[in-house]
Design an enzyme around this catalytic site. Structure first.
Site: not given
Length: 406
Positions: A105, A148, A228
């Protein structure tokens, strides 16, 4: 992040036995000594592996990308704005050839659909904390949206800083609740930020980008926007997870931030998919496994008063969404279309509640997913569903179908 607790418990047990034998009871905990060892361990890990954690920059022509990682994957959408500006995330080196792992992402907005090719005008760069060369261009080797995951590599491998220590992958079986973890990343663009904490829980069900329920590691090590894709390390400096999401809080000035609940994709999913990522291309479990085509949420999340008000059963999985092209829609499964607020949260109401699969209760989304993945395309499963206060049966023939966008 996992084995040190086992060793500590073992030593404590031995010390306790020896102390009792000497008539002294349990050996007191030496807080001063423990604090020094804790700090020295953290410093050594950061010094050794911190230089291998990069800042990932993403820019797309005609769009401004907000910082990634400020909420649950799937809710993190780039916000279109009239200028080109760089979004941010984190990543880490896992090989001496300079291969870099990050979250899918983090780079998704720069990709051309379901591929590893960049959109026109898009670019992805990385910055190493110990290097004065800014904005090194990378190519995308492989991605797996289901977990992910994304694997990058420098376009010019000669630019890889000398002396980096690739981060090793830990044995996933060794992760334990309560053990120490270290997160390194670039929150809010603050490069090489280090936080520490513990594993707060295991196998948390958190919605992911690929609409697949990954049993996530929960941690209280501070993770914020831009974190992230960064590594979550154990006390041996081994990777136990990839920092992926937080439950966001909102301060008085509207800034999203960390509330002490962060989530990381366990290392085992990187280990299991690393060979495919290195082979390149777009991969995902939905490409080869059947599915029902629904999103669900455990009714155990619903307040008791709301369950009574809506005449809902004690257990089961609320159907939140049905893929219009999926097997579930063909079998007539219905998602809730209304929402209600209770205890400060919004809950979907109406529609079906999934109670059983082939006569066996289903208590969680991960359990349902595992049971479905164990089947083959074309196999039929019998679902017991709660609808309008009655139990009904639905037969679903499993298929492999493309994911629908929402």
């Amino acid at each position: 992040m996992q084995q040190i607790l086992t060793r500590f418990v073992g030593v404590s047990a031995i010390a306790g036995v020896l102390g009792a034998a000497l008539g002294q009871g349990i050996t007191p905990f030496n807080e001063a000594r423990a604090a020094l060892e804790y700090e020295r361990n953290t410093v050594e890990i950061v010094q050794r592996y911190g230089p291998s954690v990069v800042a990932v920059g993403v820019s797309v022509q005609g769009q401004r990308l907000g910082p990634r990682g400020f909420g649950l994957p799937g809710l993190e959408r780039a916000r279109p704005m009239p200028e080109t500006q760089q979004g941010s995330g984190s990543g880490f080196v896992i090989s001496r050839e300079g291969q870099i792992v990050t979250n899918y992402h983090v780079i998704q907005a720069a990709l051309n659909g379901r591929s590893t090719q960049l959109r026109e005008g898009a670019r992805i760069t990385v910055d190493f904390p110990s290097d004065d060369k800014d904005g090194l261009l990378v190519r995308v080797l492989g991605v797996n949206p289901s977990y992910d995951l994304a694997l990058l590599e420098l376009q010019d491998s000669r630019l890889l800083p000398v002396g980096l220590n690739p981060i090793r992958l830990a044995d996933a079986a060794g992760v334990q609740v309560g053990q120490k973890v270290i997160a390194i990343g670039n929150p809010f663009g603050l490069q090489s930020t280090v936080t520490t904490g513990v594993v707060s829980a295991l196998a948390r069900e958190v919605p992911s980008v690929g609409r697949i329920n990954v049993p996530m590691i929960q941690t209280d090590a501070a993770i914020n926007p831009g974190s992230s894709g960064g590594p979550l390390l154990n006390s041996r400096g081994e990777l136990v997870g990839i920092n992926t999401a937080i439950l966001p809080g909102i301060s008085a000035n509207g800034q999203r931030g960390f509330l002490g609940i962060g989530f990381a994709v366990p290392t085992q999913f990187l280990s299991e998919n690393l060979a495919a990522l290195r082979q390149g291309g777009y991969a995902g479990v939905f490409e080869s496994r059947p599915r029902i085509g629904i999103e669900v949420r455990p009714l155990s999340d619903y307040p008791e008063a709301l369950r009574r008000n809506q005449n809902l059963p004690e257990g089961g999985l609320k159907v939140m969404w049905v893929d219009p092209n999926g097997p579930g829609a063909k079998a007539g499964l219905q998602a809730g279309t209304l929402t209600m607020w209770a205890e400060g949260q919004e809950f979907v109401v109406g529609g079906d509640v999934l109670l059983e699969l082939n006569g066996q209760p289903v208590r969680g989304a991960t359990e349902l997913q595992q049971k479905v993945f164990a089947k083959r395309p074309g196999e039929a499963v019998q679902l017991t569903v709660w609808r309008d206060g009655q139990r009904i049966s639905k037969q679903v023939t499993l298929e492999i179908v493309p994911l629908a966008s929402r």
